[in-house]
Scaffold this active site. Structure first.
Site, PDB file in Angstrom:
ATOM      1  NE  ARG A  27      40.657  31.455  48.186  1.00 61.91           N
ATOM      2  CZ  ARG A  27      41.779  31.221  48.860  1.00 61.91           C
ATOM      3  NH1 ARG A  27      42.138  32.011  49.843  1.00 61.91           N
ATOM      4  NH2 ARG A  27      42.550  30.203  48.542  1.00 61.91           N
ATOM      5  CB  ALA A 430      50.975  85.698  15.564  1.00 65.59           C
TER       6      ALA A 430
END
Ligand code: UD1
Ligand code: CA
Length: 462
Positions: A27, A430
């Protein structure tokens, strides 16, 4: 348990445990055998084995059949016996396969699909065997499907399976949980007498109760205190219900220890969660393997923590994932941070949104607040890593290390091509692509110079 061991010692009794695990569990509608289905990430049968081991038995036999090898391979110990039941002809037949391995004076029978058994209650059950049978029973309002305990003058004389019940017997609410302790010598004799002349054409273990009554051997019962401890699993919905019940019991235990759970029905613990004082856990969090949360840690909603330690007063903001990492105290992690294995963060570190760390050590007070990937790196203290910084740690074949010393400022959108080292106090402009080591205390940048094209015109639509 000590008392129980004491009783067995005084009586000079030894214990054998037999775990029935040969069934397929049709099941469950799954390729995975039922006893390997996970409850809180751990296979059902491991709960049963752990409880069995806690009783210090002489021997443990696990009766296997369906997918026998996959069950066996779950356990490294060779201390178990593995009787094979090729065909599932009933619980009595299953036990018969185990009899050559049973050496203890008392045999305790457990089911591989009944995971949350209580070791203290098993002790009680075993302790009252007295040369006969001791059955764990339970009163069930709706007993359909279970074997019924049949009593005459209040004495147990049989267990009748649901399918074999008369209409009178069917009304009995006292059920057989399947868990029982039996005198081993008697058990071996009774098992030989079993037949399969019943509705299911199975060899019922439960028929030994009838034999015991015939032989005037003592049959006692022990009523389980809590239904969850005797509940078996047959379907996915029963598995899910047990998962919730189990999670709720873990949540209650945490709250008893002083942990604040914003909603105890919305936490999942799949392993061991150890909490200090004044820990707060918001909804939807998942904890896997071993997680340690220090005093004052706050884990906000929908975070997933696995195998990690979070030290005092750190806040994990929502939707963060932390795996095999150590996070220092007073850190702020997330929201949406991902700490992959091997990340170790000192104190007062900030890791912000969409930052991924892997195999990286970060020093005190360092901040990586936005959109970065930092892998195979060593970062000192008080470093500021700007948004969009990426360690290019992989050249397509090998991984290389990035070292950023203390007090460095890395400008946004920088790529650090590893192996590379940034000296203490350096500043990176940056948008740089850093391919070589950077000296300390200086500004380094790699950028084409900005220019303006004065005669340029924006294209127009034709
Ligand atoms: C059994 C009991 C029943 C009890 C119920 C509790 C018998 C005859 N009946 O019924 O009285 O109320 O459990 O849940 O014992 N297994 C094997 N080999 C087999 C058959 C079963 O290993 O040939 C294992 C299964 O994998 C399972 C356990 O034994 O772990 C119980 O089997 P199951 O078929 O669920 O027993 P029930 O018919 O429910
Ligand atoms: Ca069953």
């Amino acid at each position: 348990m000590l008392l129980f061991l004491f009783i067995l010692k005084v009586k000079n009794m030894t214990l054998s445990v037999v775990i029935l695990a040969a069934g397929k569990g049709t099941r469950m509608c799954s390729e995975l055998p039922k006893v390997l289905q996970p409850l809180a990430k751990k296979p059902l049968i491991k709960y049963v084995v752990d409880s069995a081991l806690s009783l210090n038995p002489n021997d443990i036999s696990i009766v296997i059949g369906y997918r026998a090898e996959s069950i066996k391979s779950l356990f490294s110990q060779s201390i178990f016996n593995w009787p094979l039941q090729k065909e599932q002809l009933g619980t009595g037949h299953a036990l018969l396969q185990a009899t050559p391995y049973i050496q203890g004076d008392i045999t305790l029978i457990l089911y591989g699909d009944v995971p949350l058994i209580d070791a203290k209650e098993l002790n009680q059950l075993v302790g009252q065997t007295n040369g006969g049978i001791s059955i764990m029973t339970f009163d069930k309002e709706h007993p359909a499907g279970y074997g019924r305990i049949v009593r005459k003058n209040n004495k147990i004389c049989a267990i009748v399976e649901d399918k074999d019940c008369t209409s009178e017997e069917r009304k009995i609410t006292e059920i057989n949980t399947g868990i029982m302790a039996v005198d081993s010598n008697q058990l071996k004799l009774w098992l030989k007498r079993l037949s399969n002349s019943n509705q299911q054409k199975e060899y019922y273990l439960t028929d030994i109760v009838k034999f015991a009554a015939e032989d005037n051997v003592e049959i006692s019962s022990y009523k389980a205190l809590n239904e969850i401890t005797i509940s078996g699993i047959n379907s996915k919905s029963e598995l899910a219900m047990m998962e919730r019940a189990y999670q709720m019991s873990l949540a209650n235990k945490l709250m008893d220890e002083g942990v604040t759970l914003i909603d105890p029905s919305r936490i999942d613990i799949r392993g061991q969660l150890v909490c200090g004082k004044d820990v707060i856990i918001d909804v939807g969090c998942v904890f896997e393997d071993k997680v340690i949360l220090g005093d004052g840690v706050h884990v906000k909603a929908y975070s997933i923590l696995k195998n990690c330690e979070i030290k005092e007063n750190t806040v994990i903001e929502p939707f963060s994932h932390i795996d095999e990492s150590v996070v220092g105290h007073h850190n702020k992690i997330g929201p949406y941070a991902r700490l992959r294995p091997g990340s170790t963060l000192a104190d007062n570190v900030h890791i912000g949104n969409f930052v991924e760390l892997k195999n990286t050590a970060i020093g005190e007070g360092t901040k990586i607040n936005h959109l970065s990937y930092i892998g195979d790196a060593e970062i000192g203290s008080n470093v500021n890593v700007g948004a969009g910084t990426i360690t290019c740690n992989y050249d397509g074949a090998n991984k290389h290390k990035t070292i950023i010393e203390s007090d460095v400022f890395v400008g946004s959108d920088t790529q650090l091509i590893a192996p590379v080292k940034i000296g203490q106090g350096a500043t990176i402009g940056a948008g740089s692509t850093i391919t070589q080591d950077v000296p300390a205390d200086k500004l380094t940048l790699s950028r084409t110079e900005q220019k303006t094209v004065s005669d340029w015109k924006r294209p127009t639509k034709k």
